[in-house]
Design a protein around this motif. Sequence first.
Motif, PDB file in Angstrom:
ATOM      1  N   ASP A 145       0.849  -1.195   0.000  1.00 54.01           N
ATOM      2  CA  ASP A 145       0.000   0.000   0.000  1.00 54.01           C
ATOM      3  C   ASP A 145       0.882   1.243   0.000  1.00 54.01           C
ATOM      4  O   ASP A 145       2.006   1.233   0.516  1.00 54.01           O
ATOM      5  CB  ASP A 145      -0.892   0.036   1.238  1.00 54.01           C
ATOM      6  N   TYR A 177      -4.950   5.788  -9.600  1.00 58.54           N
ATOM      7  CA  TYR A 177      -5.702   4.974  -8.654  1.00 58.54           C
ATOM      8  C   TYR A 177      -7.153   5.449  -8.663  1.00 58.54           C
ATOM      9  O   TYR A 177      -7.428   6.637  -8.837  1.00 58.54           O
ATOM     10  CB  TYR A 177      -5.143   5.115  -7.238  1.00 58.54           C
ATOM     11  N   VAL A 179     -10.588   5.318  -6.271  1.00 60.63           N
ATOM     12  CA  VAL A 179     -11.079   4.990  -4.938  1.00 60.63           C
ATOM     13  C   VAL A 179     -12.411   5.682  -4.698  1.00 60.63           C
ATOM     14  O   VAL A 179     -12.753   6.661  -5.374  1.00 60.63           O
ATOM     15  CB  VAL A 179     -10.072   5.420  -3.845  1.00 60.63           C
ATOM     16  N   THR A 180     -13.147   5.179  -3.737  1.00 64.76           N
ATOM     17  CA  THR A 180     -14.348   5.889  -3.312  1.00 64.76           C
ATOM     18  C   THR A 180     -13.929   7.117  -2.511  1.00 64.76           C
ATOM     19  O   THR A 180     -12.884   7.142  -1.866  1.00 64.76           O
ATOM     20  CB  THR A 180     -15.250   4.974  -2.471  1.00 64.76           C
ATOM     21  N   ASP A 182     -14.967   8.449   0.145  1.00 63.14           N
ATOM     22  CA  ASP A 182     -15.128   8.469   1.603  1.00 63.14           C
ATOM     23  C   ASP A 182     -13.893   7.918   2.327  1.00 63.14           C
ATOM     24  O   ASP A 182     -13.965   7.577   3.506  1.00 63.14           O
ATOM     25  CB  ASP A 182     -16.373   7.677   2.009  1.00 63.14           C
ATOM     26  N   GLN A 183     -12.762   7.834   1.623  1.00 63.31           N
ATOM     27  CA  GLN A 183     -11.549   7.320   2.250  1.00 63.31           C
ATOM     28  C   GLN A 183     -11.115   8.209   3.412  1.00 63.31           C
ATOM     29  O   GLN A 183     -11.172   9.445   3.317  1.00 63.31           O
ATOM     30  CB  GLN A 183     -10.403   7.270   1.223  1.00 63.31           C
ATOM     31  N   PRO A 184     -10.670   7.627   4.534  1.00 61.24           N
ATOM     32  CA  PRO A 184     -10.133   8.441   5.633  1.00 61.24           C
ATOM     33  C   PRO A 184      -8.940   9.263   5.148  1.00 61.24           C
ATOM     34  O   PRO A 184      -8.122   8.787   4.357  1.00 61.24           O
ATOM     35  CB  PRO A 184      -9.700   7.393   6.663  1.00 61.24           C
ATOM     36  N   VAL A 210      -3.666   9.173   2.907  1.00 64.24           N
ATOM     37  CA  VAL A 210      -4.750   8.411   2.298  1.00 64.24           C
ATOM     38  C   VAL A 210      -4.177   7.113   1.740  1.00 64.24           C
ATOM     39  O   VAL A 210      -3.202   7.124   0.990  1.00 64.24           O
ATOM     40  CB  VAL A 210      -5.440   9.224   1.190  1.00 64.24           C
ATOM     41  N   ARG A 211      -4.792   6.013   2.084  1.00 62.24           N
ATOM     42  CA  ARG A 211      -4.263   4.702   1.707  1.00 62.24           C
ATOM     43  C   ARG A 211      -4.759   4.293   0.318  1.00 62.24           C
ATOM     44  O   ARG A 211      -5.959   4.254   0.053  1.00 62.24           O
ATOM     45  CB  ARG A 211      -4.702   3.651   2.732  1.00 62.24           C
ATOM     46  N   LEU A 212      -3.810   3.982  -0.553  1.00 60.53           N
ATOM     47  CA  LEU A 212      -4.104   3.479  -1.890  1.00 60.53           C
ATOM     48  C   LEU A 212      -3.569   2.058  -1.980  1.00 60.53           C
ATOM     49  O   LEU A 212      -2.378   1.817  -1.790  1.00 60.53           O
ATOM     50  CB  LEU A 212      -3.444   4.362  -2.956  1.00 60.53           C
ATOM     51  N   ARG A 213      -4.451   1.130  -2.290  1.00 60.23           N
ATOM     52  CA  ARG A 213      -4.083  -0.287  -2.296  1.00 60.23           C
ATOM     53  C   ARG A 213      -3.755  -0.753  -3.716  1.00 60.23           C
ATOM     54  O   ARG A 213      -4.168  -0.118  -4.686  1.00 60.23           O
ATOM     55  CB  ARG A 213      -5.228  -1.114  -1.726  1.00 60.23           C
ATOM     56  N   ASP A 216      -6.555  -0.852  -6.090  1.00 61.26           N
ATOM     57  CA  ASP A 216      -7.093   0.436  -6.532  1.00 61.26           C
ATOM     58  C   ASP A 216      -6.368   0.971  -7.760  1.00 61.26           C
ATOM     59  O   ASP A 216      -6.852   1.899  -8.416  1.00 61.26           O
ATOM     60  CB  ASP A 216      -6.968   1.477  -5.408  1.00 61.26           C
TER      61      ASP A 216
END
Length: 407
Positions: A145, A177, A179-180, A182-184, A210-213, A216
């Motif tokens: 990540d 990436y 992502v939705t 609503d990511q923290p 913000v975490r990107l996996r 994603d």
Amino acid sequence: MSHANDIYQGVSEQEFAHWKQVAQQVADRLASTLQTRDRANQHPFEEIDWLRQSGLLKLAVPKSLGGGGVDLVQALEISRIISAADGSLGQLIAYHYSNGVWSYILGNRMQWEFIARGIVEHGWFQSSISNPRDPRLKLEWDGDDVLVSGRRTFATGAAVSQVMTIAVWIDDQLVQYQVTADQPGIRFNDDWDNLGQRLTASGTLDFDRVRLRPQDRLTGLEQNPASAVLRNALRNQFSQLIFVHFYLGIAEGALKQAAHYFRTSVRPWPESGVEQALDDPYHRLKAGELASELAAGIALAEKTARTYQAAFHAGNALTEAQWGELALLTDQAKVIANNVALKISHELFELTGGRSTDNRYGLDVYWRNVRTHTLHDPVSYRIREVGDYVLTGKLPTPRVYAPPKKA
């Protein structure tokens, strides 16, 4: 790039006539409240919901996934209808359709269908965070990540979106990436207070780790690297094409509103020798000039949209010459749309006269909107590209942004 057999294949004229009627109903609602909403300068949550409830957000999703099934030419025409009523919402729905194209080009089948189903089943609105001139984001690795931190500018529509595409420079590679929203760690800043396009939520946002996996990361282009450069560069061309359409939509709205004001309020000039303003040949000359230039711009825009769709459907078979010819046509359409929209939104006051500058009529909003967005991408560079072809015969090639310097 062939995730679904019916992607952007289009609907019948009869069915599309229905969707144009739906779009016009939404446009009428937007037009009737434009001045109040423009002055309030608030994020357009309610307006996006109008688009959602009407079905227009899912219009470009294939019917096999529950969408409207329109093609790209039809989607762009819908964006022009909305733009004629409200340039801000026209920009937002055009960007939403554009991000659908991005998801399709950049993503693999699972990723693209995830977004498409979210649009259909949950009414997702798409945005992208990809200003190439922003500084690099700060990256921290946690296994596979990546945690990203930093500020992004011109984050159009992000504050009202449910899913976003984030461009991240990793070393000297630009990675996308999805992502939705609503990511923290994502904070939307309520700081868009510009001259025009005031309802686009185009301010800044901040990422705080913000975490990107790995899942994603959009990996569709990696499946066929031989054609990846040209297919990726189609995104830039579609971005230019949506600019063309919502500029022309704003121009249509401006001329329509000016004509309405003229019919109901303009008096003849004392030196004209006529009893009603309509009989003044100078007014007719100006109206005919503006309408003709607008019609030419729309015709070129529609031709370019059809050419884009053919290139898009070429998939991995897209050639450099085909891409270059599309880019040249897109450049020309952008130049014409830029110039005619600025001209109409400015010169409409020569038709309507001094009293029409009263703020209660709101005729300034068209110029403010066009002037604000046409600065987004300097048209001089598109003109230069056309001129280069005229003088040398050299077709445009894909533009590659250099990575920003490391902090």
